[in-house]
Every structure is written in structure tokens, then in C-alpha cells.
Design a protein around this motif. Sequence first.
Motif, PDB file in Angstrom:
ATOM      1  N   ALA A 148       1.128  -0.567  -0.530  1.00  8.40           N
ATOM      2  CA  ALA A 148       0.166   0.031  -0.759  1.00  8.40           C
ATOM      3  C   ALA A 148       1.070   1.233   0.253  1.00  8.40           C
ATOM      4  CB  ALA A 148      -1.222   0.133   1.216  1.00  8.40           C
ATOM      5  N   GLY A 149       0.968   2.037  -0.981  1.00  8.92           N
ATOM      6  CA  GLY A 149       1.069   3.248  -1.227  1.00  8.92           C
ATOM      7  C   GLY A 149       2.710   3.068  -1.644  1.00  8.92           C
ATOM      8  N   GLN A 150       2.664   2.376  -2.144  1.00  8.31           N
ATOM      9  CA  GLN A 150       4.281   2.404  -2.863  1.00  8.31           C
ATOM     10  C   GLN A 150       4.415   2.069  -4.455  1.00  8.31           C
ATOM     11  OE1 GLN A 150       7.475  -0.235  -0.974  1.00  8.31           O
ATOM     12  NE2 GLN A 150       6.021  -0.282   0.946  1.00  8.31           N
ATOM     13  N   GLY A 151       3.003   2.076  -5.094  1.00  8.40           N
ATOM     14  CA  GLY A 151       3.304   2.337  -6.511  1.00  8.40           C
ATOM     15  C   GLY A 151       3.444   3.906  -7.069  1.00  8.40           C
ATOM     16  N   VAL A 152       4.291   2.762  -8.228  1.00  8.56           N
ATOM     17  CA  VAL A 152       5.222   3.959  -8.913  1.00  8.56           C
ATOM     18  C   VAL A 152       5.071   5.025  -9.582  1.00  8.56           C
ATOM     19  CG1 VAL A 152       7.122   4.261 -10.597  1.00  8.56           C
ATOM     20  CG2 VAL A 152       6.775   1.793  -9.167  1.00  8.56           C
ATOM     21  N   VAL A 153       5.382   6.150  -9.015  1.00  5.62           N
ATOM     22  CA  VAL A 153       4.823   7.277  -9.407  1.00  5.62           C
ATOM     23  C   VAL A 153       4.949   7.758 -11.076  1.00  5.62           C
ATOM     24  CG1 VAL A 153       4.322   9.874  -9.615  1.00  5.62           C
ATOM     25  CG2 VAL A 153       3.934   8.159  -7.498  1.00  5.62           C
ATOM     26  N   ILE A 154       4.398   8.278 -11.744  1.00  3.09           N
ATOM     27  CA  ILE A 154       5.157   8.129 -13.284  1.00  3.09           C
ATOM     28  C   ILE A 154       4.504   9.162 -14.353  1.00  3.09           C
ATOM     29  CG2 ILE A 154       5.274   5.474 -13.656  1.00  3.09           C
ATOM     30  CD1 ILE A 154       2.682   5.253 -15.256  1.00  3.09           C
ATOM     31  N   GLN A 155       5.109   9.557 -15.543  1.00  9.07           N
ATOM     32  CA  GLN A 155       4.623  10.754 -16.047  1.00  9.07           C
ATOM     33  C   GLN A 155       3.842  10.155 -17.120  1.00  9.07           C
ATOM     34  OE1 GLN A 155       5.648  14.235 -14.785  1.00  9.07           O
ATOM     35  NE2 GLN A 155       6.251  13.042 -12.851  1.00  9.07           N
ATOM     36  N   ARG A 156       2.580  10.785 -17.592  1.00  7.85           N
ATOM     37  CA  ARG A 156       1.493  10.694 -18.351  1.00  7.85           C
ATOM     38  C   ARG A 156       0.885  12.088 -19.322  1.00  7.85           C
ATOM     39  NH1 ARG A 156      -2.520   5.686 -18.718  1.00  7.85           N
ATOM     40  NH2 ARG A 156      -1.491   6.150 -20.952  1.00  7.85           N
ATOM     41  N   ARG A 157       0.642  12.288 -20.136  1.00  9.73           N
ATOM     42  CA  ARG A 157       0.052  13.318 -20.961  1.00  9.73           C
ATOM     43  C   ARG A 157      -0.949  14.072 -20.050  1.00  9.73           C
ATOM     44  NH1 ARG A 157      -3.341  11.566 -25.879  1.00  9.73           N
ATOM     45  NH2 ARG A 157      -3.468   9.552 -25.049  1.00  9.73           N
ATOM     46  N   GLY A 158      -2.005  13.170 -18.644  1.00 12.61           N
ATOM     47  CA  GLY A 158      -3.178  13.860 -18.254  1.00 12.61           C
ATOM     48  C   GLY A 158      -2.712  14.504 -16.625  1.00 12.61           C
ATOM     49  N   THR A 159      -0.825  14.055 -16.801  1.00 15.29           N
ATOM     50  CA  THR A 159      -0.024  15.132 -15.360  1.00 15.29           C
ATOM     51  C   THR A 159       0.087  16.180 -15.296  1.00 15.29           C
ATOM     52  OG1 THR A 159       1.970  12.538 -15.826  1.00 15.29           O
ATOM     53  CG2 THR A 159       2.097  14.507 -14.468  1.00 15.29           C
ATOM     54  N   LYS A 160      -0.203  16.748 -17.061  1.00 17.50           N
ATOM     55  CA  LYS A 160       0.362  18.049 -17.330  1.00 17.50           C
ATOM     56  C   LYS A 160      -1.206  18.884 -16.765  1.00 17.50           C
ATOM     57  CE  LYS A 160       2.806  17.513 -21.372  1.00 17.50           C
ATOM     58  NZ  LYS A 160       3.176  17.615 -23.252  1.00 17.50           N
TER      59      LYS A 160
ATOM     60  N   LYS B  56      -2.639  12.440 -11.429  1.00 17.74           N
ATOM     61  CA  LYS B  56      -1.467  11.361  -9.855  1.00 17.74           C
ATOM     62  C   LYS B  56      -1.519  10.342 -11.546  1.00 17.74           C
ATOM     63  CE  LYS B  56       0.839  10.298  -6.222  1.00 17.74           C
ATOM     64  NZ  LYS B  56       0.543  10.417  -5.092  1.00 17.74           N
ATOM     65  N   TYR B  57      -0.386   9.325 -11.406  1.00 17.34           N
ATOM     66  CA  TYR B  57      -0.770   8.715 -11.476  1.00 17.34           C
ATOM     67  C   TYR B  57       0.191   7.877 -10.949  1.00 17.34           C
ATOM     68  CZ  TYR B  57      -3.334   9.857 -16.648  1.00 17.34           C
ATOM     69  OH  TYR B  57      -3.473  11.067 -16.925  1.00 17.34           O
ATOM     70  N   GLU B  58      -0.289   6.188 -10.300  1.00 21.36           N
ATOM     71  CA  GLU B  58       0.790   5.299  -9.479  1.00 21.36           C
ATOM     72  C   GLU B  58       0.497   3.630 -10.419  1.00 21.36           C
ATOM     73  OE1 GLU B  58       0.842   5.395  -4.951  1.00 21.36           O
ATOM     74  OE2 GLU B  58      -1.079   7.014  -5.480  1.00 21.36           O
ATOM     75  N   LEU B  59       1.524   3.179 -10.744  1.00 17.51           N
ATOM     76  CA  LEU B  59       1.335   2.368 -11.616  1.00 17.51           C
ATOM     77  C   LEU B  59       1.628   0.677 -10.362  1.00 17.51           C
ATOM     78  CD1 LEU B  59       1.852   0.521 -13.523  1.00 17.51           C
ATOM     79  CD2 LEU B  59       3.913   0.225 -13.976  1.00 17.51           C
ATOM     80  N   LEU B  60       0.468  -0.065 -10.301  1.00 20.26           N
ATOM     81  CA  LEU B  60       0.705  -0.673  -9.208  1.00 20.26           C
ATOM     82  C   LEU B  60       0.496  -1.916  -9.840  1.00 20.26           C
ATOM     83  CD1 LEU B  60      -3.496   0.339  -8.330  1.00 20.26           C
ATOM     84  CD2 LEU B  60      -1.350   1.646  -7.182  1.00 20.26           C
ATOM     85  N   GLY B  61       1.174  -2.294 -10.532  1.00 23.76           N
ATOM     86  CA  GLY B  61       1.715  -4.109 -10.819  1.00 23.76           C
ATOM     87  C   GLY B  61       2.011  -3.421 -12.455  1.00 23.76           C
ATOM     88  N   HIS B  62       3.447  -4.913 -12.657  1.00 23.07           N
ATOM     89  CA  HIS B  62       3.807  -4.742 -14.282  1.00 23.07           C
ATOM     90  C   HIS B  62       3.559  -6.566 -13.982  1.00 23.07           C
ATOM     91  CE1 HIS B  62       7.173  -4.601 -12.520  1.00 23.07           C
ATOM     92  NE2 HIS B  62       8.202  -5.001 -13.235  1.00 23.07           N
ATOM     93  N   MET B  63       4.085  -7.083 -15.039  1.00 22.17           N
ATOM     94  CA  MET B  63       3.818  -8.143 -15.792  1.00 22.17           C
ATOM     95  C   MET B  63       4.796  -8.526 -16.930  1.00 22.17           C
ATOM     96  SD  MET B  63       1.984  -9.909 -13.475  1.00 22.17           S
ATOM     97  CE  MET B  63       1.220 -11.162 -14.555  1.00 22.17           C
ATOM     98  N   LEU B  64       6.300  -9.358 -16.877  1.00 25.14           N
ATOM     99  CA  LEU B  64       6.759  -9.173 -18.186  1.00 25.14           C
ATOM    100  C   LEU B  64       6.541 -10.492 -18.925  1.00 25.14           C
ATOM    101  CD1 LEU B  64      10.371  -9.482 -15.262  1.00 25.14           C
ATOM    102  CD2 LEU B  64       9.164  -7.400 -17.049  1.00 25.14           C
TER     103      LEU B  64
END
Length: 231
Positions: free
Chosen positions: A123-135, A139-147
Motif C-alpha cells: 500500500a502506498g508504494q505504487g510507482v508514480v509515472i508521467q503521462r499526458r494527464g500529468t500536465k 497523478k498516476y501510480e502504477l500498481l504492478g507489471h507483468m514481464l
Amino acid sequence: MSDRVAKMQGAKRADRSEPPLSVVASDDEPYVTGSGAPAPAERRTLEQAIGLQIRHHRKQMGLTVAELAAAASVSTGMLSKIENGQISPSLTTLQTLATALNMPISLLFSEFEERRDCSYVPAGQGVVIQRRGTKVGHKYELLGHMLGGKVAVEPYLITLTEDAAPYTAFQHEGTELIYMLSGEVIYAHAGNSYHLKSGDSLLFDSGAPHGPERLVVKPMTYLSIIMYEKD
């Protein structure tokens, strides 16, 4: 009417009023998950995985069973059994076959060592990333990823603060699911508008223009899960 006949008719009426017996699944029946996804393929044995790799690369090189057997100095019968996963070949035999196929021996085991990914984010440790809506204050927090796999899944926790502004020009390949956690928004998609409140969801083709059209109650948070095929 005799007492015997009356008793028999009474028994029949009683039978009709009894509830039907419940059906209990046997231990052999698989549990139903409610998903329409097919069941995972049965896991292959190591011998089967190696055999499939050898057959695949042999066919890629345009070789017959007899030609590869001759190049690797093994009998056609043995090679046929290896390709069908019927025997467990020695490492020496595998090395000889790998050399004849011009491939590293480790590649023969790759099918057996297929990844089954899992991504855990506290909880609270999602990766904050930049996307078009950031401007515009999204605020975008990526909650996981699959390789692995052929489908990319991007789960985001999106927060729109008091300073956030509407933006309806998002457009990308795939399918997107939005699930509102707090706040209210008028969300636009392909010329239509949807009033989303906490607990509401919206599933749509993200190839059409979409995005928050009017921010009714701020701040707001919602889950956005984007799915698309990898190149």
C-alpha cells in the motif's frame, strides 16, 4: 374409499409437496470460477518440453527426422521418441542434438521454464509515472507489471486533486476499465458522457477519444486498468 387407498393417495400428495433433492457435485467435477477464460494448459513434462523444442527447431531448419538423426549420430527411432517426449535423453545426446540444430542447449529447457508472473505492490508504494494527464494535475501510480505473456496489463491508481483539470483527448490501443473509488466525474468516451460515482465502473475500447470531461466532486480517485496486445 378404503383406508388403504386413502393412505396411498395421501402419500402421493405428500410426495408432490416435498422439495426436490439438491444436487451435489462429485469430488471429480472441477470447480466453476465464473470466468469465461479457458483453463490453463496441462503442464508438460520436461521430456515433452524438450521434444517440442527439438521438433520446432528441426522444422525451422527444414530438416527431416532422418536428416537430423544422421547429423546428431542417433537413430531415427530414438529421435522420434525424444520429439514425442517418450524417453529421457542423456545430456550428451541433448548436446549433440543442440549442436546439430545450431542452438544453445539451454534453449531446449526454455519451454519447461515458462514464467508465471506475479507482481506485489505494498500500500502506498505504487510507482508514480508521467503521462499526458500529468500536465493537467492527474497523478498516476502504477500498481504492478507483468514481464511475460502476450498481453500487457497496466493497472493505475489515478488521483485528481483540487487543481486538476478535465482532459478528454486520451486515445490508445487496447481495452480500459475504470472503477471509481471516490469523488464524481462526467467521463467522456466516443462522443458519449457517463456520470461515474463511487462504486461505478466503465469498460471501453480505448482506441476512441476518452477522458474526464467534468470534475463534479474533487478530489477523486479511480482505478484504471489498460490491456493491450504486445508487439
